[in-house]
Design an enzyme around this catalytic site. Structure first.
Site, PDB file in Angstrom:
ATOM      1  N   GLY A 170      47.194  -2.256   4.839  1.00  0.00           N
ATOM      2  CA  GLY A 170      47.706  -3.741   4.668  1.00  0.00           C
ATOM      3  C   GLY A 170      48.638  -3.375   3.149  1.00  0.00           C
ATOM      4  N   CYS A 171      49.584  -4.297   2.955  1.00  0.00           N
ATOM      5  CA  CYS A 171      50.342  -4.121   1.867  1.00  0.00           C
ATOM      6  C   CYS A 171      49.608  -4.847   0.933  1.00  0.00           C
ATOM      7  CB  CYS A 171      51.825  -4.836   2.040  1.00  0.00           C
ATOM      8  SG  CYS A 171      51.837  -6.465   2.959  1.00  0.00           S
ATOM      9  N   ASN A 172      48.872  -5.828   1.040  1.00  0.00           N
ATOM     10  CA  ASN A 172      48.331  -6.468   0.151  1.00  0.00           C
ATOM     11  C   ASN A 172      46.957  -5.563  -0.232  1.00  0.00           C
ATOM     12  OD1 ASN A 172      49.730  -8.839  -0.137  1.00  0.00           O
ATOM     13  ND2 ASN A 172      48.408  -9.713   1.497  1.00  0.00           N
TER      14      ASN A 172
END
Lengths: 342, 342, 342, 342
Positions: free
Chosen positions: B148-150
């Site tokens: 996930g980017c976060n």
């Protein structure tokens, strides 16, 4: 072979854009970066987005050993540029990004810029840097004058039409929308985020914008008689991009065909299918020009729209393209990156 | 040698970003682009900013001849991805950008995503794609699950600290600010320009964001005991960028030194001088991570801030970095472009 | 009865916001507007959006006849304000929007602002202007010190909780996001549109922001013992709005109930239903505060989020609310306009 | 006396803007709000920025008791509006904000909108709602058709000039820039923040925009002969505002004087000093129009620029202005709020 490059005026936006582009060029090495007021600062301090690059700190121009430089980009303010370039070594290859050497006629320069030119010999020597139309001259030049970013956009939309004689030369209206980075990194109230975002307006209205000097010079030369366009720029709340909406008289399909012929094989000019409108969204951060033509509901009128990134194709990308020619590199080297979207 | 690449789900933002990056890769060639709903459309129609590229039109997945593909990027929606990957050739190298193979424990997957996993064998096989921490596994993997980017942003800010034991594991608060492209190209009211621009808000509050599944898995594994962070994401009116502000307990100088050791030699991780704060402005469009550490006025507390571009390092850039490893290319190939600023 | 109003420092954003608000007030009339550097300019030149108003041109402060003024708003820069106010008539009602009179303790003032206070008598006299919590004092005051915009936001989110004893006083983290108009109309590189838009970053990190002086003063007074919060502000690419995300230890439902009791009947404070997150989108241009509470997945932790418009409720709207009290007007007069969305 | 107001289609942007404005009107009370798809939702759910207002929840139109309504605003989609209005009580005062009743000629309607009109009797009855030019007819009307927002802007810039005969009727080019809220709250890819922000483009090129139907109707009626303007709209990354740059042939000073005469005493029209350019920044959230005139360097050509807020003066503000006339209220009641800047 690696070419040694200096950038004068590296602390502004066109300087930063040059560094970004040259960092991806396989055969260029930056050996000096100048910035008078920020001399001594590292690049990471001036432009944190370039902190990963192993480059020299900013210095004063008089600290640079130009004998070690193959080509020098000048991204200095107007007027300063001519004074600096006048005193640089006479055999140094130079691509200037300022307005100082764009106008061939010293009187025209003085009319539009308000001061006598301080480097007349260099002004006479300089080649106008609109690559697609001055390739041979640029390849042979020592000093190339980068075009105005608005001026470049308007010329991509009009030069082939004037050359081909397919539009009425007395009925050209150029309504141009440009993003804020074209105004540079200058501290002005109207460039603050709080003042600029969420609204838009025309400026330099009534035919007073200096890039008209370039239009007059280039279009008149092409046409072999005086051509004066009507030109109104607008400031748009975005950082990069110029969109020129050009109102002309002529047959739209013929205009479209003229562009297709003129730009065939050009690596950076994309002529869109007839009736499509380009957008600055689709050229951001790239060296591409998108060009669209449509007919109006009124017979005999056509609309030409050109979009480019003012910092890349309108300025630093154009400069690198010219430097490639001057250094016998492939013209597109370091410039084929795709636009950034979204 | 040129690797033949397919991209499934090429009509979304991570798909477009993959194409942008691969277009600059010297040893990759895109041979297929899928987009079920937009099958038959050319890339110029789906993404006009990529119109200069000579690439195949979008097709349906079942039209692709995978025997001709060396590596396949899957940029499909969650849940669709697992169903598609389950049925792809068993020896095809795959980098998945969805959430489907990030969580190793099927129960954890079901808890966070609400459905039973449909490709358990592949889930077991998949390697977690945070390159800097799973290099060897990724190099040997057939199927890599992009993070996930976060989740990536938070891990860059915390993994070395957990490994080194220099922070209190029960007192981690991650206040994250992300740009809108992280939400993808989906048609939702709150993603409209008129709704999103000029304001900001938290979302998925109270510890409900799915990327917590990744934090729990990875941090607990690192620590050898359960670690649960507090995590609140915010939606910011910008297109690219994640900024994670992480509140930790520990000695700030020791934390900074830990980062310097852990990331020494990492080509994409820039540890800023102590006390400096990174900005998403300075990583846009690039694969870099900027990482800053400062002490608070309250003794024993430190603030770690990490910035990256969610579409590049947080997603498609990471995917290409992993693909480079899987294909025995140089890890940084096609990824060293400087950020775009302004 | 119409009150005669002067605004000192009318050429900045809080000055403009005061004029906008007072223009809609039925019982106030602006009789003087000062702006030292822009003295002589009309309002239309300084703020074209106010050109429809029939108001005096900007003058120097020493040109104003204060015997004709019922109440004076001071929107001058910090430090200038104390020097000016010290020399104004001793019976003139004043609402100051600068930081100069917010801190009661001269030592605290000097610590946070770096200079000795030049108007100690007035500093002692000044009442802290957070209307909802100092109503009686403000009604009786001659000189009211408007709060910091960040300080106001944090206090709306924390004061009732500290008073009610429902949170742990040693575990308060305030992660704040503010828009650019909070920085005023100052010409700084990082406030340019090209530098600020499309990215975000923390600033004044490590507990160095001056509004901490207000938090320390107010929270410690409320608690009857020293309270020190952790506070990190971030600059967001928007023009108006502050969002404070506050991490506290306590029972979320009790916290929510505490807010409902504390703010019952308050005309400008909207406590959202439990679990909802406010947004700065929904308070723009208004005097409202939106306040949300949610529980975290970690037991005993809660998140409080407060949103307001920094120029209105955080500054000029608050100032007008206080002026209404001082002039025996209805507290909400001229302040009930709905937010502007989109 | 308080007028009872219903708003049909209250869940879109013009509906929200109507509520915002009417909330500040001393003599209007909203008694019903419709929204078919969102029926049952409270206003706080649909528009959280209006949560402080004590207003009815959204309902279906067939749930409204129109005998209790003095005036009904219709903010419904085109085509739906005519079907609904046809069936409303025949004596109900109505201000319609859709395109359905703007064109008097059913053939023109069908040409521009592609379908036969379903409420011909009402179409014949409707009065065109450009207040400044149709005051008497609007005061006496039962059904008023709000103008297109682009159409209003263009008419403010051209009607007095056509009436006065000071420009060449065959040489009018209208280059218009509009913000995104003009497109409504519709879920389209190109209206997403990630697609729209940071770039701009023309749309409806070639004389295909429907507001041309209004220009043709109104300008031809004024001139007493067919007038066809050239019109190209552009979509700008901002939420509110229309800027029309109009290229005309005529003497600029005479044009300016014509505007001054024509708009003398108009409460909402500000004619700027000769040579000044208006900006959408300076009308945001207000009912004002800013109008500027300049001469071009080419003799006999002038540029007229008009700026207004599309949601206010271009739509809901205009609608309220008309309702004031229809209800014998002061025309400016509830509409004199100053613009929001920054």
């Amino acid at each position: 072979m690696t070419h040694k490059i200096a950038i004068l005026g590296a602390s502004g936006y066109t300087g930063a854009e040059l560094i970004r582009l040259i960092a991806g060029h396989p055969n260029m090495e930056i050996v000096a970066l100048s910035g008078e007021r920020k001399a001594g600062m590292t690049l990471a301090e001036v432009f944190p987005h370039l902190r990963h690059l192993d480059l020299p700190a900013l210095c004063r121009i008089d600290e640079i050993d130009f004998s070690n430089v193959d080509l020098c980009f000048c991204a200095l303010p107007h007027k300063t540029s001519q004074e600096v370039i006048r005193d640089l070594p006479a055999d140094l290859k130079i691509v200037d990004l300022s307005a100082d050497f764009r106008l061939r006629d010293p009187a025209a320069y003085e009319k539009w810029y308000g001061n006598a030119h301080a480097a007349l010999a260099q002004q006479e020597e300089a080649v106008y840097g609109l690559t697609e139309f001055y390739r041979d001259e640029i390849s042979a030049a020592r000093l190339v004058a980068g075009t105005g970013c608005n001026a470049a956009t308007g010329q991509f939309a009009l030069r082939p039409l004037i050359s081909a004689g397919v539009i009425d030369l007395d009925e050209i209206i150029l309504d141009l929308k440009c993003a804020v980075s074209g105004a540079g990194r200058s501290l002005k109230e109207n460039l603050l985020h709080a003042e600029l975002s969420e609204g838009y307006n025309a400026y330099a209205i009534g035919g007073t914008h200096r890039h008209l000097g370039e239009f007059d010079q280039e279009f008149s030369a092409l046409a072999g008689r005086p051509v004066r366009v009507q030109f109104t720029p607008h400031l748009i709340p975005a950082n990069r991009g110029i969109l020129a909406t050009v109102y002309v008289r002529g047959e739209a399909e013929e205009i479209h065909a003229t562009f297709q012929r003129a730009y065939e094989g050009e690596p950076f000019i994309e002529v869109l299918p007839f009736g499509e409108a380009p957008s600055t969204h689709h050229v951001r951060g790239s060296n591409f020009v998108h060009l669209g033509v449509t007919s109006d509901r009124i017979n005999g009128r056509a609309i030409v729209i050109a979009a480019l990134d003012n910092l890349t194709k309108g300025s630093s990308g154009q400069a690198l393209q010219n430097a490639n020619l001057m250094l016998r590199e492939k013209e597109t080297e370091g410039l084929m990156m795709a636009p950034l979207f979204p």
